[in-house]
Design a protein around this motif. Structure first.
Motif, PDB file in Angstrom:
ATOM      1  N   ASP A 109       0.903  -1.096   0.130  1.00 31.48           N
ATOM      2  CA  ASP A 109       0.059  -0.025   0.079  1.00 31.48           C
ATOM      3  C   ASP A 109       0.875   1.257  -0.014  1.00 31.48           C
ATOM      4  N   ARG A 111       0.868   5.642   0.389  1.00 33.73           N
ATOM      5  CA  ARG A 111       0.036   6.871   0.509  1.00 33.73           C
ATOM      6  C   ARG A 111       1.213   8.050   0.395  1.00 33.73           C
ATOM      7  N   THR A 112       0.810   9.054   0.059  1.00 24.55           N
ATOM      8  CA  THR A 112       1.484  10.354  -0.077  1.00 24.55           C
ATOM      9  C   THR A 112       1.758  10.880   1.322  1.00 24.55           C
ATOM     10  N   ILE A 113       2.772  11.510   1.680  1.00 21.77           N
ATOM     11  CA  ILE A 113       2.945  12.414   2.691  1.00 21.77           C
ATOM     12  C   ILE A 113       3.794  13.617   2.518  1.00 21.77           C
ATOM     13  N   GLY A 114       3.632  14.709   3.344  1.00 21.90           N
ATOM     14  CA  GLY A 114       4.049  15.999   3.166  1.00 21.90           C
ATOM     15  C   GLY A 114       3.287  16.721   2.180  1.00 21.90           C
ATOM     16  N   ASN A 116       1.739  18.845  -0.722  1.00 30.10           N
ATOM     17  CA  ASN A 116       1.593  18.347  -2.009  1.00 30.10           C
ATOM     18  C   ASN A 116       2.267  17.126  -2.614  1.00 30.10           C
TER      19      ASN A 116
ATOM     20  N   ASP B  53       4.878  15.257  10.187  1.00 33.96           N
ATOM     21  CA  ASP B  53       3.618  14.705  10.104  1.00 33.96           C
ATOM     22  C   ASP B  53       2.568  15.444  10.986  1.00 33.96           C
ATOM     23  N   ARG B 101      -5.723  11.172  10.845  1.00 27.99           N
ATOM     24  CA  ARG B 101      -4.793  12.504  11.159  1.00 27.99           C
ATOM     25  C   ARG B 101      -5.837  13.573  11.196  1.00 27.99           C
ATOM     26  N   PRO B 184      10.486  17.031   2.736  1.00 25.02           N
ATOM     27  CA  PRO B 184       9.446  16.845   3.593  1.00 25.02           C
ATOM     28  C   PRO B 184       8.354  16.114   2.868  1.00 25.02           C
ATOM     29  N   THR B 185       8.593  15.860   1.635  1.00 20.99           N
ATOM     30  CA  THR B 185       7.602  15.480   0.509  1.00 20.99           C
ATOM     31  C   THR B 185       7.640  13.842   0.121  1.00 20.99           C
ATOM     32  N   GLY B 186       6.965  13.160  -0.198  1.00 24.70           N
ATOM     33  CA  GLY B 186       7.199  11.693  -0.674  1.00 24.70           C
ATOM     34  C   GLY B 186       6.113  10.772  -0.508  1.00 24.70           C
ATOM     35  N   VAL B 187       6.344   9.560  -0.279  1.00 19.80           N
ATOM     36  CA  VAL B 187       5.441   8.459  -0.209  1.00 19.80           C
ATOM     37  C   VAL B 187       5.720   7.603   1.272  1.00 19.80           C
ATOM     38  N   GLU B 188       4.850   6.873   1.523  1.00 24.02           N
ATOM     39  CA  GLU B 188       4.995   6.062   2.427  1.00 24.02           C
ATOM     40  C   GLU B 188       4.479   4.557   1.736  1.00 24.02           C
ATOM     41  N   MET B 189       5.277   3.393   1.824  1.00 24.35           N
ATOM     42  CA  MET B 189       4.793   2.178   1.488  1.00 24.35           C
ATOM     43  C   MET B 189       4.732   1.450   2.668  1.00 24.35           C
ATOM     44  N   THR B 190       3.675   0.591   2.835  1.00 23.79           N
ATOM     45  CA  THR B 190       3.506  -0.348   3.895  1.00 23.79           C
ATOM     46  C   THR B 190       2.963  -1.563   3.317  1.00 23.79           C
ATOM     47  N   ARG B 335       9.577   4.975   3.793  1.00 24.41           N
ATOM     48  CA  ARG B 335       9.340   6.206   3.285  1.00 24.41           C
ATOM     49  C   ARG B 335      10.177   6.539   2.296  1.00 24.41           C
ATOM     50  N   LEU B 336       9.958   7.356   1.368  1.00 25.89           N
ATOM     51  CA  LEU B 336      10.815   7.907   0.507  1.00 25.89           C
ATOM     52  C   LEU B 336      10.486   9.297   0.298  1.00 25.89           C
ATOM     53  N   TYR B 337      11.627  10.338   0.839  1.00 29.40           N
ATOM     54  CA  TYR B 337      11.393  11.556   0.831  1.00 29.40           C
ATOM     55  C   TYR B 337      12.148  12.281  -0.166  1.00 29.40           C
ATOM     56  N   ALA B 341       7.775  18.214  -4.422  1.00 27.98           N
ATOM     57  CA  ALA B 341       6.764  17.203  -5.058  1.00 27.98           C
ATOM     58  C   ALA B 341       6.806  17.422  -6.399  1.00 27.98           C
TER      59      ALA B 341
END
Lengths: 120, 416
Positions: A109, A111-114, A116, B53, B101, B184-190, B335-337, B341
């Motif tokens: 899975d 999701r985007t973080i941060g 934009n 976060d 959140r 600060p921006t990126g994706v989280e894969m779980t 997480r990839l930062y 964006a």
């Protein structure tokens, strides 16, 4: 009439990609990764061979739109193109649909973080 | 081993002082997992979030420590102070925050509407006459020790934990000024890995497997003739934690059409990141990163004990968290930062491709950890063997054993 029906699925000028419309229905990168794993390599190769040469035309169209603003045929075309981000790993790197030795289906899975974050 | 792997420090040599084998049961036995849960994860600082976060006053997020079953709330109060609590109403135990959140000045339990401030104080009990025996001051949200270091949010489930800075030791001093916040921006894969968590840490602790397992992916990008088994450069022991430097193959460029299209898309930004690195700016330009000024720097591979890996690359960083829930099961977050964006659809496509590529390389490692679990489970009397180039694995697994055995953690940290 047939042309009109086709343009409802993809933007005009991309009717050659209609046979891959299923990729345009997938909403997340997790779904595209799963579809890549469960599609035979020769079918992935067909998709790759059709979409890769169209990348310049696809982004000539889509980059005239702001990210997040796509709908309908253009959104479908973009989702299909995001499918190539998965398919290219199989075709260009592994020469098989799955990551070698990994059980499949393998679900990840995202999701985007941060601020934009990328729209995936 | 090639000479290039023996650069600089005595870390490699001292790593060889630790045992060269590890019993299979440390990866397969749930009684051992229970020891790790109770003696390690319940007593150590655990990195669970970034300050970005919850950037604004009254921002909150839920967090989980799957290893011990903790359901938590992390919240920033009106003064900007971060607090962590168990997500549990004092009345009948309901997990009262249901959103992942959000932003709120108070938390209200959905069951009977007990109300808490973001400082955890119990502020309201409907029909309070029925609860005159309840002392409000003693029945706020139960706090969890929470501290931050360079933007990483740590929690500790112990009642009187060792200070975070003691736990971080020289790691904390060395990496204190790395500007993670600029990315600060990126994706989280779980995902759930069907294998032991230590196997995931160990997979990032040696370059020996790169030329075989990652031969189609990572290997062409990093392989150079003088270092055929990708020995790490400049390994450093920083208390419980470690770091080492990896180079890249300067000749490598992608040759396939989609990979080239992606490279052309990001090239200007990437070159700018390389320029910043050369100018000692940005995340990879910090003095603590690539201390030996390896030309063609690719990765600074950091282990943040016990269950986080941080990999710093010229234009980005990865943060991987591994949370065991059984000997053979691990919840993972990767997480990839990045610095900014994607701005266009073409850039979003490029990001999706890079993320898929990174995921697939890590998936190659995960596949091995899952197969390793099958093999080790099959022969519980067996063991793993560590080679001379696997000194970080020897030390890491030895540290876990020492941490579990230690009754006095302050003394254990001092003795490192």
């Amino acid at each position: 009439m047939e042309v009109a029906a086709e343009t409802k699925i993809l933007p005009s000028g991309f009717a050659d990609l209609l046979q891959f419309r299923e990729w345009g229905e997938l909403e997340t990168q997790a779904d595209r990764y799963l579809k890549r794993q469960t599609t035979a390599l020769d079918a992935l190769q067909e998709f790759y061979d059709a979409v890769t040469p169209r990348l310049p035309a696809i982004f000539a169209l889509l980059d005239s739109r702001a990210p997040g603003s796509l709908a309908g045929p253009e959104e479908r075309l973009f989702r299909m193109t995001l499918g190539l981000a998965e398919v290219a790993q199989a075709v260009e790197t592994f020469h098989q649909s799955t990551v070698p030795h990994m059980r499949s289906p393998h679900r990840v899975d995202m999701r985007t973080i941060g601020p934009n974050g990328a729209i995936l | 081993m090639s000479a290039i792997g023996t650069l600089e420090t005595g870390a490699l040599q001292s790593g060889l002082d630790f045992p060269a084998t590890m019993p299979a049961t440390l990866s397969t036995d749930d009684a051992n997992f229970a020891r790790e849960r109770d003696r390690l994860f319940r007593r150590t600082w655990l990195a669970i979030a970034r300050v970005e976060d919850v950037p604004a006053p009254y921002d909150f997020m839920r967090f989980a420590i799957p290893t011990v079953g903790t359901a938590g709330i992390l919240v920033r109060d009106g003064d900007g102070f971060l607090r962590a609590f168990h997500n549990k109403c004092s009345h009948r135990g309901v997990a009262l925050v249901c959103e992942d959140r959000g932003n709120a000045t108070s938390f209200r339990c959905p069951y009977h509407a007990w109300l808490y401030g973001v400082d955890g104080v119990l502020r309201g009990i409907p029909d309070s006459g029925s609860f005159q025996h309840v002392v409000r001051a003693e029945n706020g949200l139960k706090p969890i020790a929470c501290e931050t270091w360079n933007g990483f949010v740590f929690v500790n489930l112990a009642q009187n934990p060792v200070p975070l800075l003691d736990f971080l030791g020289p790691f904390g001093d060395l990496f204190e000024t790395i500007p993670f916040h600029e990315y600060p921006t990126g994706v989280e894969m779980t995902q759930t890995v069907q294998g032991n968590w230590k196997g995931m840490i160990d997979a990032s602790g040696e370059g020996y497997h790169i030329s075989s397992l990652h031969r189609s992916t990572l290997h062409p990008q990093v392989a150079v003739i003088e270092n055929p088994f990708q020995d790490f450069h400049d390994p450093r022991y920083l208390g419980l934690h470690t770091t080492a430097t990896l180079g890249r193959n300067p000749e490598w460029l992608p040759t396939t059409p989609v990979a080239r299209f992606v490279l052309e898309t990001i090239q200007q930004d990437y070159l700018e990141d390389l320029r910043r690195m050369e100018a000692k700016q940005g995340i990879a330009g910090a003095p603590a990163i690539n201390r030996i000024n390896l030309p063609n720097f690719q990765i600074e591979a950091i282990t943040l004990f016990p269950n986080s890996l941080i990999q710093i690359i010229p234009n980005s960083y990865l943060w991987m968290q591994y949370w065991p829930t059984a000997a053979g099961r691990t919840e993972t977050s990767i997480r990839l930062y990045g610095r900014k964006a994607p701005q266009t659809h073409r850039e979003i496509f490029a990001a999706a491709h890079i993320q898929a590529q990174a995921r697939d390389v890590i998936t190659e490692d995960i596949a091995m950890v899952e197969l390793q679990q099958i093999g080790l489970t099959s022969d519980p009397e067996g063991q793993q063997i560590f080679g001379g180039s696997e000194y970080l694995l020897r030390r890491f697994n030895n540290l876990i054993a020492r941490f579990i055995q230690a009754d006095d953690l302050s003394k254990m940290l001092q003795d490192l």
